[in-house]
Design a protein around this motif. Structure first.
Motif, PDB file in Angstrom:
ATOM      1  N   ILE A   1       0.844  -1.206   0.000  1.00 58.49           N
ATOM      2  CA  ILE A   1       0.000   0.000   0.000  1.00 58.49           C
ATOM      3  C   ILE A   1       0.873   1.248   0.000  1.00 58.49           C
ATOM      4  CG2 ILE A   1      -1.596   1.358   1.419  1.00 58.49           C
ATOM      5  CD1 ILE A   1      -2.826  -1.320   2.337  1.00 58.49           C
ATOM      6  N   ILE A   2       1.918   1.244   0.835  1.00 62.23           N
ATOM      7  CA  ILE A   2       2.814   2.407   0.928  1.00 62.23           C
ATOM      8  C   ILE A   2       3.543   2.618  -0.393  1.00 62.23           C
ATOM      9  CG2 ILE A   2       4.907   3.278   2.039  1.00 62.23           C
ATOM     10  CD1 ILE A   2       3.953   1.792   4.591  1.00 62.23           C
ATOM     11  N   GLU A   3       4.067   1.537  -0.984  1.00 56.66           N
ATOM     12  CA  GLU A   3       4.805   1.648  -2.244  1.00 56.66           C
ATOM     13  C   GLU A   3       3.925   2.178  -3.357  1.00 56.66           C
ATOM     14  OE1 GLU A   3       8.146  -1.884  -1.559  1.00 56.66           O
ATOM     15  OE2 GLU A   3       6.311  -2.320  -2.699  1.00 56.66           O
ATOM     16  N   GLN A   4       2.696   1.697  -3.445  1.00 54.14           N
ATOM     17  CA  GLN A   4       1.777   2.178  -4.479  1.00 54.14           C
ATOM     18  C   GLN A   4       1.435   3.649  -4.261  1.00 54.14           C
ATOM     19  OE1 GLN A   4      -1.548  -0.504  -4.307  1.00 54.14           O
ATOM     20  NE2 GLN A   4      -0.376  -2.239  -5.140  1.00 54.14           N
ATOM     21  N   GLY A   5       1.229   4.038  -2.995  1.00 57.90           N
ATOM     22  CA  GLY A   5       0.914   5.433  -2.701  1.00 57.90           C
ATOM     23  C   GLY A   5       2.066   6.365  -3.005  1.00 57.90           C
ATOM     24  N   LEU A   6       3.297   5.931  -2.713  1.00 51.26           N
ATOM     25  CA  LEU A   6       4.470   6.767  -2.984  1.00 51.26           C
ATOM     26  C   LEU A   6       4.757   6.847  -4.476  1.00 51.26           C
ATOM     27  CD1 LEU A   6       6.911   5.686  -0.128  1.00 51.26           C
ATOM     28  CD2 LEU A   6       5.472   7.723  -0.234  1.00 51.26           C
ATOM     29  N   LEU A   7       4.422   5.791  -5.201  1.00 50.60           N
ATOM     30  CA  LEU A   7       4.655   5.784  -6.644  1.00 50.60           C
ATOM     31  C   LEU A   7       3.876   6.902  -7.331  1.00 50.60           C
ATOM     32  CD1 LEU A   7       6.148   4.178  -8.854  1.00 50.60           C
ATOM     33  CD2 LEU A   7       4.065   2.820  -9.144  1.00 50.60           C
TER      34      LEU A   7
ATOM     35  N   LEU B   1       2.725   9.765  -5.682  1.00 48.18           N
ATOM     36  CA  LEU B   1       2.607  10.626  -4.507  1.00 48.18           C
ATOM     37  C   LEU B   1       1.891  11.940  -4.810  1.00 48.18           C
ATOM     38  CD1 LEU B   1       3.327  10.759  -1.522  1.00 48.18           C
ATOM     39  CD2 LEU B   1       5.492  11.846  -2.144  1.00 48.18           C
ATOM     40  N   GLN B   2       2.100  12.497  -5.994  1.00 48.20           N
ATOM     41  CA  GLN B   2       1.455  13.764  -6.337  1.00 48.20           C
ATOM     42  C   GLN B   2      -0.062  13.643  -6.333  1.00 48.20           C
ATOM     43  OE1 GLN B   2       3.283  14.906 -10.054  1.00 48.20           O
ATOM     44  NE2 GLN B   2       4.900  16.048  -9.017  1.00 48.20           N
ATOM     45  N   ASN B   3      -0.571  12.452  -6.651  1.00 49.28           N
ATOM     46  CA  ASN B   3      -2.021  12.222  -6.624  1.00 49.28           C
ATOM     47  C   ASN B   3      -2.485  11.727  -5.259  1.00 49.28           C
ATOM     48  OD1 ASN B   3      -2.322  12.871  -9.390  1.00 49.28           O
ATOM     49  ND2 ASN B   3      -1.694  10.812  -9.973  1.00 49.28           N
ATOM     50  N   THR B   4      -1.575  11.145  -4.500  1.00 52.40           N
ATOM     51  CA  THR B   4      -1.936  10.608  -3.183  1.00 52.40           C
ATOM     52  C   THR B   4      -2.153  11.717  -2.158  1.00 52.40           C
ATOM     53  OG1 THR B   4      -0.694   8.568  -3.591  1.00 52.40           O
ATOM     54  CG2 THR B   4      -1.172   9.115  -1.293  1.00 52.40           C
ATOM     55  N   VAL B   5      -1.248  12.701  -2.140  1.00 52.27           N
ATOM     56  CA  VAL B   5      -1.284  13.738  -1.103  1.00 52.27           C
ATOM     57  C   VAL B   5      -2.595  14.533  -1.100  1.00 52.27           C
ATOM     58  CG1 VAL B   5      -0.204  15.881  -0.323  1.00 52.27           C
ATOM     59  CG2 VAL B   5       1.216  13.924  -0.907  1.00 52.27           C
ATOM     60  N   PRO B   6      -3.135  14.955  -2.267  1.00 52.96           N
ATOM     61  CA  PRO B   6      -4.374  15.742  -2.232  1.00 52.96           C
ATOM     62  C   PRO B   6      -5.622  14.937  -1.876  1.00 52.96           C
ATOM     63  CG  PRO B   6      -3.175  16.043  -4.321  1.00 52.96           C
ATOM     64  CD  PRO B   6      -2.609  14.859  -3.642  1.00 52.96           C
TER      65      PRO B   6
ATOM     66  N   ILE C   1      -3.942   9.352   1.515  1.00 55.60           N
ATOM     67  CA  ILE C   1      -2.805   9.657   2.382  1.00 55.60           C
ATOM     68  C   ILE C   1      -3.044   9.077   3.776  1.00 55.60           C
ATOM     69  CG2 ILE C   1      -3.674  11.917   3.138  1.00 55.60           C
ATOM     70  CD1 ILE C   1       0.006  11.030   2.385  1.00 55.60           C
ATOM     71  N   HIS C   2      -4.304   9.055   4.217  1.00 56.31           N
ATOM     72  CA  HIS C   2      -4.622   8.438   5.511  1.00 56.31           C
ATOM     73  C   HIS C   2      -4.347   6.938   5.474  1.00 56.31           C
ATOM     74  CE1 HIS C   2      -6.544   7.572   9.302  1.00 56.31           C
ATOM     75  NE2 HIS C   2      -7.362   6.729   8.699  1.00 56.31           N
ATOM     76  N   GLN C   3      -4.596   6.306   4.336  1.00 60.68           N
ATOM     77  CA  GLN C   3      -4.330   4.874   4.181  1.00 60.68           C
ATOM     78  C   GLN C   3      -2.844   4.575   4.353  1.00 60.68           C
ATOM     79  OE1 GLN C   3      -5.168   3.215   0.273  1.00 60.68           O
ATOM     80  NE2 GLN C   3      -5.981   1.338   1.169  1.00 60.68           N
ATOM     81  N   LEU C   4      -1.988   5.442   3.819  1.00 60.17           N
ATOM     82  CA  LEU C   4      -0.545   5.263   3.972  1.00 60.17           C
ATOM     83  C   LEU C   4      -0.110   5.474   5.423  1.00 60.17           C
ATOM     84  CD1 LEU C   4      -0.679   5.411   0.860  1.00 60.17           C
ATOM     85  CD2 LEU C   4       1.424   6.741   0.911  1.00 60.17           C
ATOM     86  N   ILE C   5      -0.709   6.473   6.069  1.00 65.46           N
ATOM     87  CA  ILE C   5      -0.386   6.735   7.469  1.00 65.46           C
ATOM     88  C   ILE C   5      -0.791   5.540   8.331  1.00 65.46           C
ATOM     89  CG2 ILE C   5      -0.982   8.186   9.458  1.00 65.46           C
ATOM     90  CD1 ILE C   5      -1.259  10.523   7.464  1.00 65.46           C
TER      91      ILE C   5
ATOM     92  N   LEU D   1      11.347   9.691   0.208  1.00 68.96           N
ATOM     93  CA  LEU D   1      10.361   8.887   0.928  1.00 68.96           C
ATOM     94  C   LEU D   1      10.381   7.434   0.447  1.00 68.96           C
ATOM     95  CD1 LEU D   1       7.401  11.424   1.062  1.00 68.96           C
ATOM     96  CD2 LEU D   1       8.704  10.562   3.008  1.00 68.96           C
ATOM     97  N   THR D   2      10.621   7.248  -0.837  1.00 71.86           N
ATOM     98  CA  THR D   2      10.716   5.892  -1.378  1.00 71.86           C
ATOM     99  C   THR D   2      11.930   5.165  -0.809  1.00 71.86           C
ATOM    100  OG1 THR D   2       9.622   6.570  -3.435  1.00 71.86           O
ATOM    101  CG2 THR D   2      10.882   4.533  -3.499  1.00 71.86           C
ATOM    102  N   GLU D   3      13.038   5.888  -0.600  1.00 66.73           N
ATOM    103  CA  GLU D   3      14.214   5.275   0.034  1.00 66.73           C
ATOM    104  C   GLU D   3      13.872   4.761   1.431  1.00 66.73           C
ATOM    105  OE1 GLU D   3      18.211   6.964  -0.198  1.00 66.73           O
ATOM    106  OE2 GLU D   3      17.416   8.462  -1.596  1.00 66.73           O
ATOM    107  N   VAL D   4      13.123   5.549   2.185  1.00 67.75           N
ATOM    108  CA  VAL D   4      12.716   5.117   3.527  1.00 67.75           C
ATOM    109  C   VAL D   4      11.855   3.859   3.423  1.00 67.75           C
ATOM    110  CG1 VAL D   4      11.441   5.742   5.614  1.00 67.75           C
ATOM    111  CG2 VAL D   4      12.827   7.465   4.440  1.00 67.75           C
TER     112      VAL D   4
END
Length: 284
Positions: free
Chosen positions: A23-29, A31-36, A41-45, A92-95
């Motif tokens: 889920i995190i990897e897909q959201g970061l991939l 990210l520009q669409n995830t943040v708004p 973004i809550h799913q990643l958190i 963030l992807t490195e993390v």
């Protein structure tokens, strides 16, 4: 816990952690669409938070630490209007990759030795340092503008993305409205800016708001006071504390205040928990 039981619990952790990392990897991939998108973004958190909790239960402190830092960074993205760029996405992807590598090591050996854990943490620390420094550049200045006329006090709270450009532009526009800036206070290396402005009587609120917005500000909240006895002379200008739901009392995520124009109940549930029994509650 017996070895057989421990292996079974680790197996449950690995199954859930693998799903959360996907889920995190897909959201970061994207990210520009995830943040708004608040839900995304809550799913990643929540995914980072779940990995952190499971790792803490099993004593995988390195996984717990990295998941916790990733969770904190994602909360910053949710709470501040940051423009996502390739560098931020890459860091963030490195993390996330380091977190995934640690979980993979657990899956190979059903455990994690100190040497492997310390090696991965040594890779993560420089990334954390770079992320912290870059976020300080990206996070916009929090802004409070108090505009006083003979009839009203108008208080705007929000953000500006460029402190110097905003300060120059608002001075020019206030001058065009035949007003004056009576107080200009910057706090914390540009993290917050306070302005007091006096404008002539009967200045239209539409003109005031336009002056603030066209100077480069993003307005989060706006309030008007008619009674001058309510005038607050000391900054910061925050509304009174929010009455928390019972489940929020003593929870480390609860804020209960207005910050930068955004009313926050907590870092995970800005408008309060969805259920009476909040799964994210963590005592202070």
């Amino acid at each position: 816990m017996l070895p057989e039981q421990l292996q079974r619990v680790i197996g449950y952790f690995l199954e859930e952690a693998t799903e959360h990392i996907q889920i995190i990897e897909q959201g970061l991939l994207g990210l520009q669409n995830t943040v708004p998108a608040p839900q995304r973004i809550h799913q990643l958190i929540r995914a980072s938070h779940s990995i952190k909790g499971g790792a803490a239960m099993l004593g995988f402190s390195s996984i717990q630490r990295i998941a916790h830092r990733l969770e904190d960074y994602l909360k910053v993205l949710r709470e501040c209007p940051i423009a996502v760029d390739n560098r931020l996405q890459s860091l963030l992807t490195e993390v996330s990759d380091i977190l995934a590598a640690l979980v993979h090591k657990v899956s190979k050996f059903f455990g994690l030795n100190h040497e492997d854990a310390n090696q991965m943490l040594s890779l993560a620390e420089p990334v954390f340092d770079e992320l912290d420094a870059y976020l300080r550049v990206l996070i916009p200045t929090r802004l409070t503008v108090r505009v006083t006329t003979d009839e009203h006090i108008h208080i705007f709270s929000g953000y500006c993305t460029s402190l110097d450009e905003f300060s120059s532009a608002i001075a020019s526009r206030v001058g065009l409205l035949r007003g004056t800036i009576t107080r200009h206070e910057q706090e914390g290396d540009g993290i917050r800016l306070y302005l007091d402005i006096y404008l002539p009587p009967y200045t239209r609120i539409e003109n005031i708001r336009q002056a603030v917005e066209l100077s480069g500000a993003i307005i989060g909240t706006f309030q008007t006071q008619r009674d001058f006895s309510l005038l607050v002379t000391d900054y910061p200008l925050y509304p009174s504390a929010i009455e928390p739901p019972t489940i929020c009392n003593g929870c480390r995520y609860y804020y209960g205040r207005s910050d930068g124009g955004h009313v926050l109940n907590c870092t995970i549930h800005p408008r309060g928990p969805e259920d009476e029994d909040c799964r994210d509650r963590e005592p202070e």
